[in-house]
Design a protein around this motif. Structure first.
Motif, mmCIF file in Angstrom:
data_model
loop_
_atom_site.group_PDB
_atom_site.id
_atom_site.type_symbol
_atom_site.label_atom_id
_atom_site.label_comp_id
_atom_site.label_asym_id
_atom_site.label_seq_id
_atom_site.Cartn_x
_atom_site.Cartn_y
_atom_site.Cartn_z
ATOM 1 N N SER A 97 9.836 1.598 -5.702
ATOM 2 C CA SER A 97 9.272 2.445 -6.746
ATOM 3 C C SER A 97 8.336 1.675 -7.671
ATOM 4 O O SER A 97 7.332 2.224 -8.134
ATOM 5 C CB SER A 97 10.386 3.108 -7.552
ATOM 6 N N VAL A 100 4.942 1.448 -5.988
ATOM 7 C CA VAL A 100 4.275 2.749 -5.999
ATOM 8 C C VAL A 100 3.684 3.025 -7.374
ATOM 9 O O VAL A 100 2.543 3.485 -7.490
ATOM 10 C CB VAL A 100 5.262 3.867 -5.580
ATOM 11 N N LYS A 101 4.426 2.713 -8.421
ATOM 12 C CA LYS A 101 3.912 2.904 -9.783
ATOM 13 C C LYS A 101 2.679 2.041 -10.030
ATOM 14 O O LYS A 101 1.716 2.480 -10.660
ATOM 15 C CB LYS A 101 4.998 2.573 -10.806
ATOM 16 N N LEU A 103 0.515 0.976 -7.768
ATOM 17 C CA LEU A 103 -0.609 1.533 -7.016
ATOM 18 C C LEU A 103 -1.149 2.801 -7.680
ATOM 19 O O LEU A 103 -2.359 3.024 -7.712
ATOM 20 C CB LEU A 103 -0.191 1.828 -5.575
ATOM 21 N N LYS A 104 -0.249 3.631 -8.210
ATOM 22 C CA LYS A 104 -0.706 4.828 -8.925
ATOM 23 C C LYS A 104 -1.493 4.456 -10.166
ATOM 24 O O LYS A 104 -2.478 5.110 -10.504
ATOM 25 C CB LYS A 104 0.493 5.709 -9.312
ATOM 26 N N ALA A 105 -1.060 3.393 -10.859
ATOM 27 C CA ALA A 105 -1.777 2.943 -12.052
ATOM 28 C C ALA A 105 -3.173 2.443 -11.699
ATOM 29 O O ALA A 105 -4.110 2.559 -12.500
ATOM 30 C CB ALA A 105 -0.984 1.843 -12.752
ATOM 31 N N LYS A 106 -3.340 1.896 -10.485
ATOM 32 C CA LYS A 106 -4.661 1.418 -10.044
ATOM 33 C C LYS A 106 -5.551 2.563 -9.567
ATOM 34 O O LYS A 106 -6.728 2.348 -9.287
ATOM 35 C CB LYS A 106 -4.498 0.413 -8.920
ATOM 36 N N TYR A 108 -4.652 4.845 -6.894
ATOM 37 C CA TYR A 108 -4.380 5.334 -5.545
ATOM 38 C C TYR A 108 -3.695 6.685 -5.622
ATOM 39 O O TYR A 108 -2.882 6.944 -6.503
ATOM 40 C CB TYR A 108 -3.466 4.359 -4.785
ATOM 41 N N LYS A 109 -4.050 7.564 -4.676
ATOM 42 C CA LYS A 109 -3.435 8.875 -4.622
ATOM 43 C C LYS A 109 -2.638 8.986 -3.332
ATOM 44 O O LYS A 109 -3.100 8.590 -2.266
ATOM 45 C CB LYS A 109 -4.502 9.980 -4.677
ATOM 46 N N PHE A 110 -1.428 9.512 -3.442
ATOM 47 C CA PHE A 110 -0.541 9.640 -2.300
ATOM 48 C C PHE A 110 -0.417 11.099 -1.916
ATOM 49 O O PHE A 110 -0.315 11.975 -2.765
ATOM 50 C CB PHE A 110 0.855 9.086 -2.644
#
Length: 112
Positions: A97, A100-101, A103-106, A108-110
């Motif tokens: 997790s 993932v957090k 990457l989301k902050a950078k 990236y969209k999942f």
């Protein structure tokens, strides 16, 4: 007594059902539903028991599994709860997790 909105709507629905159908008819409807569930459950178990697809319905009845766990010559001779079987056959949880957090902050969209 405190009641949230969902509980109030559910209670109103039940009371409306009783008012429209009556108590006896509601009991009959519930009984018919439970009978259907019982018939469905019996048919699923009967189909599973009579299935020709699976030769061995239980893994402990499979001769290949018995051979693997054979104490004399089996690969996992320690038994089903031995160290080697645990090491080879069990998975381990990895918490991802934080990554993932990041990457989301950078940005990236999942697609989930």
């Amino acid at each position: 007594m405190k009641m949230n909105r969902r509980g109030f709507i559910k209670a109103c629905g039940i009371m409306t059902g009783y008012a429209m159908l009556g108590v006896n008819m509601t009991k009959e409807a519930v009984a018919a539903t439970m009978d259907f569930v019982g018939i469905r459950q019996k048919s699923v178990y009967a189909t599973d028991a009579n299935s020709k697809i699976y030769k061995y319905r239980k893994s402990q009845d499979n001769p290949m599994i018995k051979k693997i766990y054979d104490p004399k010559s089996g690969f996992l001779h320690e038994g089903p709860c031995g160290h080697m079987s645990h090491h080879l056959l069990h998975t381990h949880y990895v918490d991802r997790s934080a990554r993932v957090k990041t990457l989301k902050a950078k940005g990236y969209k999942f697609k989930i």
